[in-house]
Every structure is written in structure tokens, then in C-alpha cells.
Design an enzyme around this catalytic site. Structure first.
Site, mmCIF file in Angstrom:
data_model
loop_
_atom_site.group_PDB
_atom_site.id
_atom_site.type_symbol
_atom_site.label_atom_id
_atom_site.label_comp_id
_atom_site.label_asym_id
_atom_site.label_seq_id
_atom_site.Cartn_x
_atom_site.Cartn_y
_atom_site.Cartn_z
ATOM 1 N N LYS A 22 -26.001 -11.749 0.962
ATOM 2 C CA LYS A 22 -26.239 -10.965 2.179
ATOM 3 C C LYS A 22 -26.952 -11.819 3.223
ATOM 4 C CE LYS A 22 -25.162 -7.556 -0.774
ATOM 5 N NZ LYS A 22 -25.718 -6.886 -1.937
ATOM 6 N N ASP A 68 -36.274 -5.303 -5.251
ATOM 7 C CA ASP A 68 -34.917 -5.818 -5.060
ATOM 8 C C ASP A 68 -34.668 -5.946 -3.556
ATOM 9 O OD1 ASP A 68 -32.225 -6.269 -4.734
ATOM 10 O OD2 ASP A 68 -31.560 -4.483 -5.827
ATOM 11 N N TRP A 99 -28.339 1.429 -5.409
ATOM 12 C CA TRP A 99 -28.789 0.215 -6.098
ATOM 13 C C TRP A 99 -29.979 0.499 -6.987
ATOM 14 C CZ3 TRP A 99 -25.292 -3.027 -6.949
ATOM 15 C CH2 TRP A 99 -24.312 -3.314 -5.992
HETATM 16 C C1 LIG Z 1 -25.599 -6.264 -3.170
HETATM 17 C C2 LIG Z 1 -26.788 -5.676 -3.842
HETATM 18 C C3 LIG Z 1 -26.974 -5.730 -5.227
HETATM 19 C C4 LIG Z 1 -25.941 -6.337 -6.159
HETATM 20 O O1 LIG Z 1 -25.941 -7.700 -6.035
HETATM 21 P P1 LIG Z 1 -25.046 -8.627 -6.991
HETATM 22 O O2 LIG Z 1 -25.454 -9.980 -6.530
HETATM 23 O O3 LIG Z 1 -23.613 -8.282 -6.725
HETATM 24 O O4 LIG Z 1 -25.428 -8.347 -8.399
HETATM 25 C C5 LIG Z 1 -28.123 -5.199 -5.764
HETATM 26 N N1 LIG Z 1 -29.066 -4.642 -4.976
HETATM 27 C C6 LIG Z 1 -28.919 -4.552 -3.638
HETATM 28 C C7 LIG Z 1 -29.991 -3.920 -2.822
HETATM 29 C C8 LIG Z 1 -27.775 -5.076 -3.030
HETATM 30 O O5 LIG Z 1 -27.635 -4.999 -1.696
#
Ligand SMILES: *Cc1c(COP(=O)(O)O)cnc(C)c1O
Length: 360
Positions: free
Chosen positions: A196, A172, A102
Site C-alpha cells: 500500500k 496493523d 482486517w
Molecule cells: C492489505 C491489508 C492486509 C493484508 O495484507 P497482505 O499483505 O495481503 O497479507 C492486512 N491488513 C490491512 C489493514 C490491509 O490493508
């Protein structure tokens, strides 16, 4: 149909209490004769729901008053672009720490807008480690420093907040937000896709310090500026009302569970016993350094990968779903977010031990 234990990395399991409430609210939400999906986002009932969701989140995370909470769309992936567009000028240097798939994606997008300095990188360990803070090469002039506190795919998590001086720290937190208390004031901006630990896919949370809001590049599309959302209560255009409503129910539910201290205790216990099961066997293994193992995403491999299909088949037969690891890592991954009860982890452990006995 009874519910299963869903170990999906995302979209992930939602609390049964929340699903029951959603069900009760269909077809008539607040005695309106309509569902929340069918009413104006500018009507007083929805505004009250939206504001309560924000207040509950502020309470849960102890968000200081000089931070705005924004509800956006586009997922965490859109933040990979919004962060540089709003927090840097053309030609600026920005610092990124590369600790997994990511952060790598975030870096790829930032490179379209800025000079990216990769301050630290664990790719040589196949993303099984987080580089020690004293090895980071931060640049003096960086507009911000970006980290990915939980790498959902390889299962590595920061158990510290880096010291970055007066630079805004951007994080993030898509896969570990709300899993434990954090000191929001140490960050300039936190973002997270919902699917999540927050709610259904389709809504994205941004928590941003107010002094960082009005610095987007002039050509930035309106809907990619934090300013537009901050000045309109996140109602610049029609927000994803259903996802916002469900996220609000999740926040209320987490408060009822005792807040983030209580959740951290359960989450710690769940992860600890699962890692202990893996570490105490020669049949299962997890390659991540112990100091940075994720409490949310627990990848593990079987000593004999040929047993993977049988493991998954037998797990599914007893309602342990979505344990297949990410294709880039292989093996298994158990995502054990807030909505995974401790009983689910206990059931997984019992199954793993039994499977080892029969096949080890
Ligand atoms: C799932 C995830 C993403 C991507 O998220 P989207 O909502 O599909 O854009 C980005 N960073 C992390 C750490 C993730 O777990």
C-alpha cells in the site's frame, strides 16, 4: 504509454521517481553489470542497500533505538499468526478491537492460539465507526492489545492512540503507515504489508520493541519467530531482495519530499477536499462517522447504484483507474496513498462533479 491515476487499494501506485530509478538500475545496478535481483543478499552492495533502507525508515518515523526493524515475508496476514505465536503463551488472553474486515481476520487467526477478548466491536454499525475508547472492555491479564489503525475496506481510521497501560499495543498499519508522523514509542509492535504505502508486494515490515522479541512459543517454526530475524539482520534466509531495494527507494523518496510532516499536510488536503465533494452533494455519500474517516481509503456510493458501471467506464476513459469499491461494500473506493498526487485527487473531483451534472 502515459501513466494513469491509479486509485487501487493494493498493490497500489508507486512514485514515478522510484519507478524511473528502478528502470535506470536495470540492467546494471551500481555499475555491476547485474541487476539487484541477481546478486547475493550477503554481498556488500546489497547489505549497504538493506541497511540504508532501514536507516531511512528509522529517520522518517523517528524509530527509537530500543526498537528493531524487521523485513519479513508473508504479508500482514502472516503477522496475524506471528503476533500471537511470539507475544503470548498457550491459554493467554489477548485483547482485540474489531473495527472492520482486517481486524476480523486478525481475530480469526489469533483464536487458533489464544483466548481472544473482543474489547470493542463496531460490526453493528457495518464498520462505519470506531468505538469510543471509554467503552472498551480491556481485560486485566491480556498479553497484548491489538488494533487496526486503518481499515482499508470500509475506510475507517483511528485518529487517536488508545491508552492501554503497560500492555503492548500491537497495530496493523498496512494501509496507513508513513502517511503521517506517529509516536512509535506508544506501540509495542507495528506491522505492515508493503504493497500500500511502502513498495511492491512481497515484503512485510515489523517494528518491534526489543523486550518483546524473545518470547515465542518453543514449537514456533524458526521463520515465524521475530528472534530469528532480529538476530540476523532479517537475513535468516534469502530475503525478497528486489522488494527490499524498492522499499528503500521509496523511503529515500519520502525523505526527499520532506518527510512525514510534509506528507501529512498533502494527505490531509487530498482527503479533505474529496470528502468535502462527497458531503456537499446528494448524489454521492460516504457512511463513515466523520471523527474516524480514513485519510487513505475513501469509499463512496452513488445514490443510484445502476450508474456504477457508467461511472467506472467514463472514469477509466480519462485515466482514473481502479475506483471500484470492495465487493463487501459496493460502490466506489478511492485509495489515495502517498504516491497519489494531489493532481490525481483534483482530477477525480472534477470528474465526479461533471458526472453528477450529467447524470444527477
Ligand atoms: C492489505 C491489508 C492486509 C493484508 O495484507 P497482505 O499483505 O495481503 O497479507 C492486512 N491488513 C490491512 C489493514 C490491509 O490493508
Amino acid at each position: 504509454m502515459s501513466r494513469v491515476y491509479n486509485f487501487s487499494a493494493g498493490p497500489a501506485a508507486l512514485p514515478p521517481e522510484v519507478l524511473q530509478q528502478v528502470r535506470d538500475d536495470i540492467p546494471s545496478w551500481k555499475n555491476s553489470g547485474m541487476t539487484v535481483m541477481e546478486v547475493s543478499h550477503r554481498g556488500k552492495d546489497f547489505i549497504a542497500t538493506a541497511e540504508k533502507a532501514e536507516q531511512d525508515l528509522r529517520d522518517l518515523m523517528s524509530i527509537p533505538d530500543n526498537y528493531s526493524v524487521l523485513f519479513l515475508q508473508g504479508g500482514a496476514t502472516m503477522q496475524f499468526a506471528m503476533v500471537p505465536l511470539n507475544l503470548s503463551k498457550p491459554g493467554d488472553t489477548v485483547d482485540y478491537v474489531q473495527t472492520g474486515s482486517w481486524s476480523k481476520k486478525a481475530i480469526g487467526e489469533a483464536k487458533r492460539f489464544c483466548d481472544v477478548n473482543i474489547a470493542a466491536d463496531s460490526s453493528e454499525t457495518k464498520f462505519t465507526d470506531i468505538p469510543a475508547e471509554d467503552s472498551w472492555q480491556l481485560s486485566k491479564e491480556a498479553a497484548y492489545v491489538h488494533i487496526t489503525p486503518n481499515e482499508t475496506i470500509a475506510g475507517v481510521e483511528y485518529h487517536f492512540i488508545p491508552e492501554v497501560g503497560d500492555k503492548p499495543l500491537v497495530a496493523d498499519m498496512s494501509s496507513n503507515i508513513l502517511s503521517r508522523p506517529i509516536d512509535v514509542a506508544r506501540y509495542g509492535l507495528i506491522y505492515a504489508g508493503a504493497q500500500k504505502n511502502i513498495g511492491p508486494a512481497g515484503i512485510t515490515l515489523v517494528i518491534v520493541r526489543n523486550d518483546l522479541i524473545n518470547h515465542h512459543r518453543p514449537e514456533t517454526p524458526t521463520l515465524l519467530t521475530y528472534e530469528a530475524f532480529a538476530s540476523s539482520g532479517s537475513m535468516t534466509n534469502t530475503p525478497p531482495t528486489f522488494a527490499w531495494y524498492v522499499a528503500g527507494l521509496v523511503f529515500e523518496h519520502l525523505k526527499n519530499r520532506g518527510g512525514l510532516d510534509a506528507l501529512a499536510e498533502v494527505n490531509g488536503r487530498k482527503a479533505e477536499k474529496l470528502y468535502a465533494t462527497i458531503d456537499s452533494s446528494s448524489f454521492y455519500s460516504n457512511p463513515v462517522q466523520k471523527h474516524c474517516r480514513s485519510l487513505m481509503n475513501v469509499p463512496f456510493v452513488l445514490a443510484d447504484a445502476e450508474l456504477d458501471p457508467l461511472f467506472l467506464k467514463q472514469a477509466e476513459a480519462i485515466g482514473l483507474m481502479n475506483l471500484k469499491g470492495h465487493r463487501s461494500v459496493g460502490g466506489m473506493r478511492a485509495s489515495i496513498y502517498n504516491a497519489m498526487p494531489e493532481d490525481g485527487v483534483d482530477a477525480l473531483i472534477a470528474f465526479m462533479q461533471n458526472f453528477e451534472k450529467e447524470n444527477g
